[in-house]
Design a protein around this motif. Structure first.
Motif, PDB file in Angstrom:
ATOM      1  N   MET B   1      -4.545  14.484  16.291  1.00 50.61           N
ATOM      2  CA  MET B   1      -3.450  14.670  15.321  1.00 50.61           C
ATOM      3  C   MET B   1      -2.676  13.371  15.131  1.00 50.61           C
ATOM      4  SD  MET B   1      -2.492  17.807  14.043  1.00 50.61           S
ATOM      5  CE  MET B   1      -0.720  18.010  14.297  1.00 50.61           C
ATOM      6  N   VAL B   2      -2.603  12.939  13.900  1.00 53.71           N
ATOM      7  CA  VAL B   2      -1.858  11.728  13.590  1.00 53.71           C
ATOM      8  C   VAL B   2      -0.434  12.126  13.201  1.00 53.71           C
ATOM      9  CG1 VAL B   2      -1.809   9.684  12.153  1.00 53.71           C
ATOM     10  CG2 VAL B   2      -3.989  10.781  12.651  1.00 53.71           C
ATOM     11  N   PRO B   3       0.582  11.590  13.893  1.00 50.77           N
ATOM     12  CA  PRO B   3       1.953  11.925  13.489  1.00 50.77           C
ATOM     13  C   PRO B   3       2.241  11.356  12.100  1.00 50.77           C
ATOM     14  CG  PRO B   3       1.948  10.219  15.176  1.00 50.77           C
ATOM     15  CD  PRO B   3       0.528  10.661  15.008  1.00 50.77           C
ATOM     16  N   PRO B   4       3.187  11.951  11.373  1.00 46.81           N
ATOM     17  CA  PRO B   4       3.486  11.479  10.020  1.00 46.81           C
ATOM     18  C   PRO B   4       3.965  10.032  10.032  1.00 46.81           C
ATOM     19  CG  PRO B   4       5.083  13.134  10.732  1.00 46.81           C
ATOM     20  CD  PRO B   4       4.016  13.099  11.755  1.00 46.81           C
ATOM     21  N   THR B   5       3.646   9.313   8.986  1.00 44.77           N
ATOM     22  CA  THR B   5       4.152   7.958   8.880  1.00 44.77           C
ATOM     23  C   THR B   5       4.440   7.634   7.424  1.00 44.77           C
ATOM     24  OG1 THR B   5       3.882   5.707   9.651  1.00 44.77           O
ATOM     25  CG2 THR B   5       1.978   6.700   8.601  1.00 44.77           C
ATOM     26  N   SER B   6       5.146   6.557   7.184  1.00 42.50           N
ATOM     27  CA  SER B   6       5.440   6.186   5.810  1.00 42.50           C
ATOM     28  C   SER B   6       5.850   4.730   5.746  1.00 42.50           C
ATOM     29  CB  SER B   6       6.593   7.024   5.269  1.00 42.50           C
ATOM     30  OG  SER B   6       7.792   6.636   5.909  1.00 42.50           O
ATOM     31  N   ILE B   7       5.615   4.118   4.581  1.00 39.95           N
ATOM     32  CA  ILE B   7       6.212   2.819   4.341  1.00 39.95           C
ATOM     33  C   ILE B   7       6.787   2.840   2.936  1.00 39.95           C
ATOM     34  CG2 ILE B   7       4.599   1.552   5.795  1.00 39.95           C
ATOM     35  CD1 ILE B   7       3.405   0.496   3.121  1.00 39.95           C
ATOM     36  N   SER B   8       7.806   2.033   2.721  1.00 37.77           N
ATOM     37  CA  SER B   8       8.265   1.881   1.359  1.00 37.77           C
ATOM     38  C   SER B   8       8.325   0.407   1.030  1.00 37.77           C
ATOM     39  CB  SER B   8       9.603   2.596   1.165  1.00 37.77           C
ATOM     40  OG  SER B   8      10.659   1.704   1.278  1.00 37.77           O
ATOM     41  N   LEU B   9       7.921   0.085  -0.186  1.00 36.96           N
ATOM     42  CA  LEU B   9       7.813  -1.300  -0.643  1.00 36.96           C
ATOM     43  C   LEU B   9       8.535  -1.438  -1.970  1.00 36.96           C
ATOM     44  CD1 LEU B   9       4.139  -1.314   0.076  1.00 36.96           C
ATOM     45  CD2 LEU B   9       5.139  -3.571   0.019  1.00 36.96           C
ATOM     46  N   VAL B  10       9.250  -2.517  -2.138  1.00 39.15           N
ATOM     47  CA  VAL B  10       9.843  -2.818  -3.447  1.00 39.15           C
ATOM     48  C   VAL B  10       9.382  -4.208  -3.856  1.00 39.15           C
ATOM     49  CG1 VAL B  10      11.970  -3.033  -4.771  1.00 39.15           C
ATOM     50  CG2 VAL B  10      11.856  -1.427  -2.853  1.00 39.15           C
ATOM     51  N   ILE B  11       8.840  -4.318  -5.060  1.00 36.53           N
ATOM     52  CA  ILE B  11       8.388  -5.636  -5.536  1.00 36.53           C
ATOM     53  C   ILE B  11       8.929  -5.892  -6.936  1.00 36.53           C
ATOM     54  CG2 ILE B  11       6.245  -5.642  -4.178  1.00 36.53           C
ATOM     55  CD1 ILE B  11       4.789  -4.930  -6.857  1.00 36.53           C
ATOM     56  N   PRO B  12       9.122  -7.169  -7.279  1.00 38.20           N
ATOM     57  CA  PRO B  12       9.388  -7.498  -8.672  1.00 38.20           C
ATOM     58  C   PRO B  12       8.097  -7.283  -9.469  1.00 38.20           C
ATOM     59  CG  PRO B  12       9.151  -9.500  -7.367  1.00 38.20           C
ATOM     60  CD  PRO B  12       9.050  -8.348  -6.413  1.00 38.20           C
ATOM     61  N   SER B  13       8.231  -7.234 -10.797  1.00 37.60           N
ATOM     62  CA  SER B  13       7.063  -6.871 -11.630  1.00 37.60           C
ATOM     63  C   SER B  13       6.116  -8.047 -11.807  1.00 37.60           C
ATOM     64  CB  SER B  13       7.543  -6.348 -12.968  1.00 37.60           C
ATOM     65  OG  SER B  13       8.330  -5.197 -12.763  1.00 37.60           O
ATOM     66  N   GLU B  14       5.421  -8.382 -10.735  1.00 43.12           N
ATOM     67  CA  GLU B  14       4.480  -9.494 -10.762  1.00 43.12           C
ATOM     68  C   GLU B  14       3.104  -9.034 -10.312  1.00 43.12           C
ATOM     69  OE1 GLU B  14       5.895 -12.657  -8.326  1.00 43.12           O
ATOM     70  OE2 GLU B  14       7.964 -12.393  -9.007  1.00 43.12           O
ATOM     71  N   ILE B  15       2.121  -9.317 -11.159  1.00 37.76           N
ATOM     72  CA  ILE B  15       0.746  -8.915 -10.869  1.00 37.76           C
ATOM     73  C   ILE B  15       0.247  -9.500  -9.548  1.00 37.76           C
ATOM     74  CG2 ILE B  15      -1.636  -9.343 -11.645  1.00 37.76           C
ATOM     75  CD1 ILE B  15      -0.283  -6.963 -12.987  1.00 37.76           C
ATOM     76  N   ARG B  16       0.672 -10.709  -9.221  1.00 35.50           N
ATOM     77  CA  ARG B  16       0.156 -11.345  -7.995  1.00 35.50           C
ATOM     78  C   ARG B  16       0.586 -10.606  -6.724  1.00 35.50           C
ATOM     79  NH1 ARG B  16       4.130 -16.477  -7.249  1.00 35.50           N
ATOM     80  NH2 ARG B  16       5.995 -15.460  -8.039  1.00 35.50           N
ATOM     81  N   LEU B  17       1.519  -9.647  -6.857  1.00 38.77           N
ATOM     82  CA  LEU B  17       1.913  -8.875  -5.675  1.00 38.77           C
ATOM     83  C   LEU B  17       1.154  -7.554  -5.540  1.00 38.77           C
ATOM     84  CD1 LEU B  17       5.751  -9.586  -5.723  1.00 38.77           C
ATOM     85  CD2 LEU B  17       4.064 -10.470  -4.108  1.00 38.77           C
ATOM     86  N   VAL B  18       0.302  -7.269  -6.511  1.00 36.20           N
ATOM     87  CA  VAL B  18      -0.446  -6.005  -6.486  1.00 36.20           C
ATOM     88  C   VAL B  18      -1.296  -5.885  -5.220  1.00 36.20           C
ATOM     89  CG1 VAL B  18      -2.344  -4.755  -7.594  1.00 36.20           C
ATOM     90  CG2 VAL B  18      -0.441  -5.606  -8.975  1.00 36.20           C
ATOM     91  N   ASP B  19      -1.904  -6.997  -4.820  1.00 36.49           N
ATOM     92  CA  ASP B  19      -2.756  -6.962  -3.619  1.00 36.49           C
ATOM     93  C   ASP B  19      -1.979  -6.597  -2.356  1.00 36.49           C
ATOM     94  OD1 ASP B  19      -5.258  -7.389  -4.643  1.00 36.49           O
ATOM     95  OD2 ASP B  19      -5.177  -9.569  -4.442  1.00 36.49           O
TER      96      ASP B  19
END
Ligand SMILES: Nc1ncnc2c1ncn2[C@@H]1O[C@H](COP(=O)(O)OP(=O)(O)O)[C@@H](O)[C@H]1O
Ligand SMILES: Nc1ncnc2c1ncn2[C@@H]1O[C@H](COP(=O)(O)OP(=O)(O)O)[C@@H](O)[C@H]1O
Lengths: 111, 160, 160, 111
Positions: B1-19
């Motif tokens: 059983m994997v305990p719940p996890t989460s991440i949150s990310l905020v980026i400016p609208s730049e394609i180079r950050l998609v990766d």
């Protein structure tokens, strides 16, 4: 993504490796194919064996290359799409657009 | 059983950050128990949704942000992507597999998203932008859970 | 010239998420113009700081969060890591390279952080926790900029 | 990280590859060395040639392995740390703790 060209008779085989994604692989693909068209080579075989995946921008660039090549009376065909890339082509019905081969020799004689 | 996890990310609208977002989503999916191919599918769906948020939602304006949340428990992974744009009606977007659209060089993003996750929900958030929620189950998708795969099934089962 | 960029990440205090932050920091560093080794150094410094925030700051309590911001312009990269812990006095931590500490199995994190970035600042934020700020210059570090490498030099040059 | 063991005479060479980091590589390292000690093998040579990097947890585990092996009257020595790993060992002064070799044969005869 990396691209390298082998000219075999009147066909140019482009060996691609890596991922064809927005802002990176799609640009490499566009420039490579444009370079071939500019030098008068329009029988193009894209070897997708080592392409791990594509996103919608990569798929879109594939279609754009196809159209530009057709305008020059040439053709873009595909060689050996990997599992994931094959799924993407089939999902988007692009397999109906591109002639696709598993064997390089067979692909070469088809031009 | 994997305990719940989460991440949150905020980026400016730049394609180079998609990766960056792609890789983070892939990693959380792996942690949640998806195999390599399953994690790549999740990452590709998140990737396309983020590209849309950056380009169509925020018009590539680097002053506008895209918020991404990826959370997973032992049952499913859920990703939410919020932009600051005017929103859109997904039912008005053309079918990229129709023969007259096959040679278009764009229009395949939503198709990939829908293919790679089990549920996709779109919602206009007033004063905020478009919110797109993706759900992917660890097992065989919602049908296996006996709810007939109705897109709102998840909504009822989870509190927000 | 690389335009400024930034990402912000929030994770629960779980060690298995450290790699997500490491990879994100590495990618932003690459985008900012660091070479492969430079980007790995930045990522290692961020990694150690996040591990400390998770373990010492938040005591691995998954209900407590770690906030990470990585921003870069054409001159430098700055990473900020905030936990929800009681904080600590870095000057009170033992020197891991002292011969009596060489065989300890821990205590090397801050040493690595200091080695891999140009500036490290620690700050207790009331009602929040410890804030650790790392700065790495794209060129030869602060000395090249003629400020003698004083740890507060960056503070004065940038608005927050 | 991956670890595989080659027993050469009374020395066990552990070929490591990947990164030795918290919660992953450090656990593999601990378990591998513990396995050797449990089976009475305490002359251990860690081949670090293919280790790309370590974090403080990986370095700490290296020291812990060293101590556990010393308790069994054995020794942990290092072979061929890569550039980044060498920097880490030097920075932390762990190079003063570990006998380090560039040549496997030389390392083997030192036990
Ligand atoms: N976040 C969004 N905000 C506004 N419009 C969107 C958004 N996501 C998708 N769209 C609209 O849906 C259309 C189809 O999107 P998609 O299938 O991803 O193809 P593409 O992005 O290549 O046009 C887009 O052209 C756009 O008009
Ligand atoms: N974010 C933090 N909150 C509280 N204490 C910290 C924090 N970061 C570091 N410390 C303290 O500093 C000490 C030294 O940290 P470090 O050099 O990273 O070694 P280690 O983490 O292996 O103990 C820790 O043992 C801890 O007491």
């Amino acid at each position: 993504m990396k691209a390298s060209v082998r000219n075999i008779g009147h066909v140019s085989v482009v060996d691609l490796s890596g991922k064809i994604t927005i802002g990176e692989g799609d640009v490499v693909l566009r420039n490579t194919v444009q370079g071939l068209l500019d030098s008068g080579r329009s029988n193009i075989l894209l070897n997708l064996e080592k392409v791990t995946y594509m996103d919608s921008a990569g798929l879109g660039e594939l279609v754009a290359c196809y159209k530009r090549t057709k305008e020059k009376k040439g053709n873009v065909k595909l060689l050996n799409p990997s599992g994931k890339v094959y799924d993407l082509l089939s999902l988007t019905k692009l397999e109906e657009v591109f002639e696709t081969y598993k064997d390089e020799k067979e692909a070469l004689v088809s031009y | 059983m994997v305990p719940p996890t989460s991440i949150s990310l905020v980026i400016p609208s730049e394609i180079r950050l998609v990766d960056v977002v792609h890789t983070a989503a892939e990693r959380v999916a792996e942690i949640a128990g998806f195999d390599e191919d399953g994690a790549l599918n999740v990452a590709l769906a998140v990737r396309e949704t983020v590209i849309n948020a950056i380009t169509h939602g925020n018009g590539r304006d680097p002053d506008l942000r895209v918020e991404v949340e990826v959370e997973a428990d032992d049952r499913r992974l859920r990703a939410t992507v919020v932009d600051q744009g005017a929103g859109f009606r997904p039912e008005d977007t053309p079918d990229p597999t129709a023969s007259e659209n096959l040679l278009r060089s764009s229009g395949r993003g939503l198709l990939l998203v829908r293919a790679f996750v089990d549920e996709v929900r779109f919602r206009r958030v007033d004063g905020r932008g478009m919110e797109v929620t993706l759900v992917k189950y660890l097992t065989d998708g919602p049908k296996a859970a006996g709810n007939g795969g109705r897109p709102d099934a998840e909504e009822r089962r989870t509190e927000r």
